[in-house]
Design a protein around this motif. Structure first.
Motif, PDB file in Angstrom:
ATOM      1  N   LEU A  82       0.825  -1.211   0.000  1.00 41.61           N
ATOM      2  CA  LEU A  82       0.000   0.000   0.000  1.00 41.61           C
ATOM      3  C   LEU A  82       0.860   1.263   0.000  1.00 41.61           C
ATOM      4  O   LEU A  82       0.552   2.247  -0.683  1.00 41.61           O
ATOM      5  CB  LEU A  82      -0.930  -0.002   1.209  1.00 41.61           C
ATOM      6  CG  LEU A  82      -2.139  -0.951   1.145  1.00 41.61           C
ATOM      7  CD1 LEU A  82      -2.939  -0.877   2.440  1.00 41.61           C
ATOM      8  CD2 LEU A  82      -3.021  -0.614  -0.053  1.00 41.61           C
ATOM      9  N   ILE A  83       1.942   1.241   0.772  1.00 44.31           N
ATOM     10  CA  ILE A  83       2.824   2.415   0.822  1.00 44.31           C
ATOM     11  C   ILE A  83       3.426   2.693  -0.549  1.00 44.31           C
ATOM     12  O   ILE A  83       3.479   3.841  -1.012  1.00 44.31           O
ATOM     13  CB  ILE A  83       3.929   2.202   1.872  1.00 44.31           C
ATOM     14  CG1 ILE A  83       3.324   2.231   3.278  1.00 44.31           C
ATOM     15  CG2 ILE A  83       5.010   3.261   1.746  1.00 44.31           C
ATOM     16  CD1 ILE A  83       4.310   1.854   4.371  1.00 44.31           C
ATOM     17  N   LEU A  84       3.869   1.641  -1.241  1.00 45.21           N
ATOM     18  CA  LEU A  84       4.431   1.817  -2.584  1.00 45.21           C
ATOM     19  C   LEU A  84       3.387   2.383  -3.541  1.00 45.21           C
ATOM     20  O   LEU A  84       3.689   3.282  -4.342  1.00 45.21           O
ATOM     21  CB  LEU A  84       4.957   0.473  -3.096  1.00 45.21           C
ATOM     22  CG  LEU A  84       6.176  -0.109  -2.373  1.00 45.21           C
ATOM     23  CD1 LEU A  84       6.511  -1.482  -2.922  1.00 45.21           C
ATOM     24  CD2 LEU A  84       7.378   0.822  -2.510  1.00 45.21           C
ATOM     25  N   ALA A  85       2.150   1.861  -3.448  1.00 47.88           N
ATOM     26  CA  ALA A  85       1.087   2.356  -4.328  1.00 47.88           C
ATOM     27  C   ALA A  85       0.753   3.812  -4.022  1.00 47.88           C
ATOM     28  O   ALA A  85       0.547   4.627  -4.942  1.00 47.88           O
ATOM     29  CB  ALA A  85      -0.155   1.476  -4.169  1.00 47.88           C
ATOM     30  N   MET A  86       0.706   4.155  -2.756  1.00 47.22           N
ATOM     31  CA  MET A  86       0.399   5.541  -2.368  1.00 47.22           C
ATOM     32  C   MET A  86       1.490   6.503  -2.822  1.00 47.22           C
ATOM     33  O   MET A  86       1.205   7.627  -3.282  1.00 47.22           O
ATOM     34  CB  MET A  86       0.198   5.623  -0.854  1.00 47.22           C
ATOM     35  CG  MET A  86      -1.041   4.890  -0.339  1.00 47.22           C
ATOM     36  SD  MET A  86      -1.076   4.729   1.445  1.00 47.22           S
ATOM     37  CE  MET A  86      -1.171   6.449   1.934  1.00 47.22           C
ATOM     38  N   GLN A  87       2.727   6.086  -2.718  1.00 48.25           N
ATOM     39  CA  GLN A  87       3.825   6.947  -3.154  1.00 48.25           C
ATOM     40  C   GLN A  87       3.796   7.158  -4.664  1.00 48.25           C
ATOM     41  O   GLN A  87       4.049   8.252  -5.162  1.00 48.25           O
ATOM     42  CB  GLN A  87       5.159   6.319  -2.738  1.00 48.25           C
ATOM     43  CG  GLN A  87       5.417   6.310  -1.244  1.00 48.25           C
ATOM     44  CD  GLN A  87       5.571   7.703  -0.671  1.00 48.25           C
ATOM     45  OE1 GLN A  87       6.117   8.606  -1.305  1.00 48.25           O
ATOM     46  NE2 GLN A  87       5.105   7.899   0.557  1.00 48.25           N
ATOM     47  N   LEU A  88       3.452   6.074  -5.393  1.00 46.60           N
ATOM     48  CA  LEU A  88       3.461   6.163  -6.843  1.00 46.60           C
ATOM     49  C   LEU A  88       2.303   7.007  -7.374  1.00 46.60           C
ATOM     50  O   LEU A  88       2.462   7.785  -8.338  1.00 46.60           O
ATOM     51  CB  LEU A  88       3.403   4.755  -7.452  1.00 46.60           C
ATOM     52  CG  LEU A  88       3.453   4.678  -8.980  1.00 46.60           C
ATOM     53  CD1 LEU A  88       4.791   5.209  -9.498  1.00 46.60           C
ATOM     54  CD2 LEU A  88       3.236   3.234  -9.463  1.00 46.60           C
ATOM     55  N   THR A  89       1.110   6.862  -6.770  1.00 43.83           N
ATOM     56  CA  THR A  89      -0.073   7.561  -7.264  1.00 43.83           C
ATOM     57  C   THR A  89      -0.297   8.914  -6.597  1.00 43.83           C
ATOM     58  O   THR A  89      -1.244   9.619  -6.931  1.00 43.83           O
ATOM     59  CB  THR A  89      -1.329   6.683  -7.062  1.00 43.83           C
ATOM     60  OG1 THR A  89      -1.467   6.369  -5.670  1.00 43.83           O
ATOM     61  CG2 THR A  89      -1.228   5.406  -7.874  1.00 43.83           C
ATOM     62  N   GLY A  90       0.551   9.242  -5.632  1.00 44.01           N
ATOM     63  CA  GLY A  90       0.478  10.557  -5.019  1.00 44.01           C
ATOM     64  C   GLY A  90      -0.608  10.705  -3.958  1.00 44.01           C
ATOM     65  O   GLY A  90      -1.006  11.837  -3.658  1.00 44.01           O
ATOM     66  N   ILE A  91      -1.058   9.587  -3.372  1.00 45.07           N
ATOM     67  CA  ILE A  91      -2.058   9.689  -2.283  1.00 45.07           C
ATOM     68  C   ILE A  91      -1.346  10.164  -1.035  1.00 45.07           C
ATOM     69  O   ILE A  91      -0.333   9.617  -0.634  1.00 45.07           O
ATOM     70  CB  ILE A  91      -2.733   8.327  -2.043  1.00 45.07           C
ATOM     71  CG1 ILE A  91      -3.467   7.863  -3.303  1.00 45.07           C
ATOM     72  CG2 ILE A  91      -3.698   8.415  -0.885  1.00 45.07           C
ATOM     73  CD1 ILE A  91      -4.126   6.530  -3.153  1.00 45.07           C
ATOM     74  N   ARG A  92      -1.892  11.168  -0.400  1.00 44.85           N
ATOM     75  CA  ARG A  92      -1.287  11.713   0.795  1.00 44.85           C
ATOM     76  C   ARG A  92      -2.357  11.925   1.880  1.00 44.85           C
ATOM     77  O   ARG A  92      -3.548  11.993   1.599  1.00 44.85           O
ATOM     78  CB  ARG A  92      -0.648  13.091   0.511  1.00 44.85           C
ATOM     79  CG  ARG A  92       0.489  13.047  -0.487  1.00 44.85           C
ATOM     80  CD  ARG A  92       1.729  12.383   0.103  1.00 44.85           C
ATOM     81  NE  ARG A  92       2.859  12.485  -0.816  1.00 44.85           N
ATOM     82  CZ  ARG A  92       3.118  11.610  -1.777  1.00 44.85           C
ATOM     83  NH1 ARG A  92       2.325  10.574  -1.944  1.00 44.85           N
ATOM     84  NH2 ARG A  92       4.158  11.764  -2.569  1.00 44.85           N
ATOM     85  N   GLY A  93      -1.888  11.969   3.110  1.00 47.88           N
ATOM     86  CA  GLY A  93      -2.752  12.362   4.220  1.00 47.88           C
ATOM     87  C   GLY A  93      -3.606  11.273   4.804  1.00 47.88           C
ATOM     88  O   GLY A  93      -4.553  11.569   5.528  1.00 47.88           O
ATOM     89  N   PHE A  94      -3.316   9.991   4.516  1.00 49.22           N
ATOM     90  CA  PHE A  94      -4.118   8.913   5.056  1.00 49.22           C
ATOM     91  C   PHE A  94      -3.318   8.142   6.111  1.00 49.22           C
ATOM     92  O   PHE A  94      -2.133   8.005   6.011  1.00 49.22           O
ATOM     93  CB  PHE A  94      -4.560   7.943   3.957  1.00 49.22           C
ATOM     94  CG  PHE A  94      -5.345   8.610   2.862  1.00 49.22           C
ATOM     95  CD1 PHE A  94      -6.287   9.567   3.156  1.00 49.22           C
ATOM     96  CD2 PHE A  94      -5.110   8.268   1.533  1.00 49.22           C
ATOM     97  CE1 PHE A  94      -7.015  10.176   2.140  1.00 49.22           C
ATOM     98  CE2 PHE A  94      -5.841   8.875   0.527  1.00 49.22           C
ATOM     99  CZ  PHE A  94      -6.791   9.836   0.834  1.00 49.22           C
TER     100      PHE A  94
END
Length: 353
Positions: free
Chosen positions: A341-353
């Motif tokens: 999940l961390i890798l996916a969030m970093q790649l897609t730019g999801i922040r603040g969760f």
């Protein structure tokens, strides 16, 4: 006068200079210690060390005294907290002795059943009970099984013969249909309705029976389950749709990687990355003010629920090593989910969760 009236309960005959011929007598070394409980006789040969006499009688007393509610001779043996149920009283056993080939076949059948149970999500206590009941139900006097996280050791005894086998446990999954089928088979063996030939045919059928649903139906059902959880978490219908869209292909990826024998943790990381990445891509369109609900729900298919429950049950029931191993494996899977999940969030730019 005392010796003249003494009636020995066990007789030890020691012949230090008498050696057997292994090629003829079927032994490994030239020395031997043979115990016959029926004749209450111990034969010792080829060993000049007098410790064999003491140890042979200690072994006899360790076997017989628990049936008379007396203490064991070994000082390091822990106190028994429950009756000994895994071996019969030699004076009460009425089963005929099995031939070596038959005994070896029964051990193999019990080992196969235990292996199938371990590979499909059964707890250690069920595995031990099933292996023991299959052996005694097919004619053995008693049996023991040692369950570890990735192997099973089984010993069954009939008369003066015993056989021990070990087998490695392969990839572990969850299939309650297999566990149920083996449970029904064990009950039939206990009732005398199945012999070893029928048991082998049934075990082969169980091990080769395909799953009830194909991979596409399974993937869609898993996706719907994850999406339903997103609603339970408080998500709206867009969250439901995104979770379904992310979890379904993630399940397909998981099945394909598992089928190709990828490392378990690598499969979890990649699957979590796919699910999280799809949610992240959907988040570019601002589908909901709460995308974190879809992110969390889309990876629920990876949560090791059954292994973690088995770990707790094993610890409670005294299978400490297996319980710790299963708990550790479950913890590593949780960490792998987080990493994906961390890798996916970093790649897609999801922040603040």
């Amino acid at each position: 006068m005392v010796l003249a009236s003494h009636v020995p309960e066990f007789t030890v005959i020691n012949c230090p200079r008498f050696h057997v011929i292994p090629e003829i007598d079927g032994t490994n070394p030239e020395a031997f210690v043979i115990v016959n409980f029926a004749q209450k006789l111990v034969l010792i040969g080829g060993a000049s060390y007098a410790g064999e006499i003491k140890k042979s009688i200690f072994s006899v007393m360790n076997y017989l005294l628990p049936f008379k509610a007396e203490v064991k001779m070994a000082a390091v043996q822990p106190e028994q907290t429950k009756p000994i149920m895994d071996r019969p009283d030699p004076d009460k056993s009425a089963k005929p002795s099995l031939e070596r080939e038959v005994l070896a076949d029964i051990v193999d059948l019990a080992l196969t059943a235990g292996q199938l149970l371990m590979q499909n999500g059964a707890e250690s206590q069920r595995v031990e009970e099933t292996v023991r009941l299959l052996g005694t139900g097919l004619g053995c006097d008693w049996g023991n099984v040692l369950v570890s996280y990735n192997a099973i050791i089984v010993t069954h005894v009939s008369g003066d013969e015993f056989r021990t086998k070990i087998r490695r446990v392969g990839a572990v999954g969850v299939n309650m249909s297999v566990i149920e089928a083996i449970s029904h088979l064990t009950h039939r063996v206990e009732e005398g309705k199945s012999d070893r030939f029928k048991v082998r045919v049934e075990l082969e059928r169980i091990s080769t029976t395909p799953r009830h649903y194909n991979r596409w139906v399974t993937a869609l059902a898993v996706g719907l389950a994850c999406a339903a959880f997103s609603r339970l978490f408080g998500g709206d219908w867009p969250v439901f749709g995104v979770t379904l869209t992310a979890a379904t292909p993630a399940m397909v990826v998981r099945r394909e990687l598992t089928h190709r024998n990828f490392n378990v943790l690598l499969v979890v990381i990649i699957t979590a990355f796919v699910a999280g990445g799809l949610v992240g891509l959907a988040n570019w369109f601002q589908f909901s003010p709460h995308p974190e609900l879809a992110l969390a729900a889309s990876v629920l298919l990876l949560v090791p629920g059954v292994p973690f429950i088995n770990a707790v049950e094993d610890l409670i029931k005294g299978h400490i090593v297996v319980g710790l191993a299963r708990g550790t494996a479950s913890g590593l899977i949780i960490l792998a989910i987080a990493l994906g999940l961390i890798l996916a969030m970093q790649l897609t730019g999801i922040r603040g969760f």
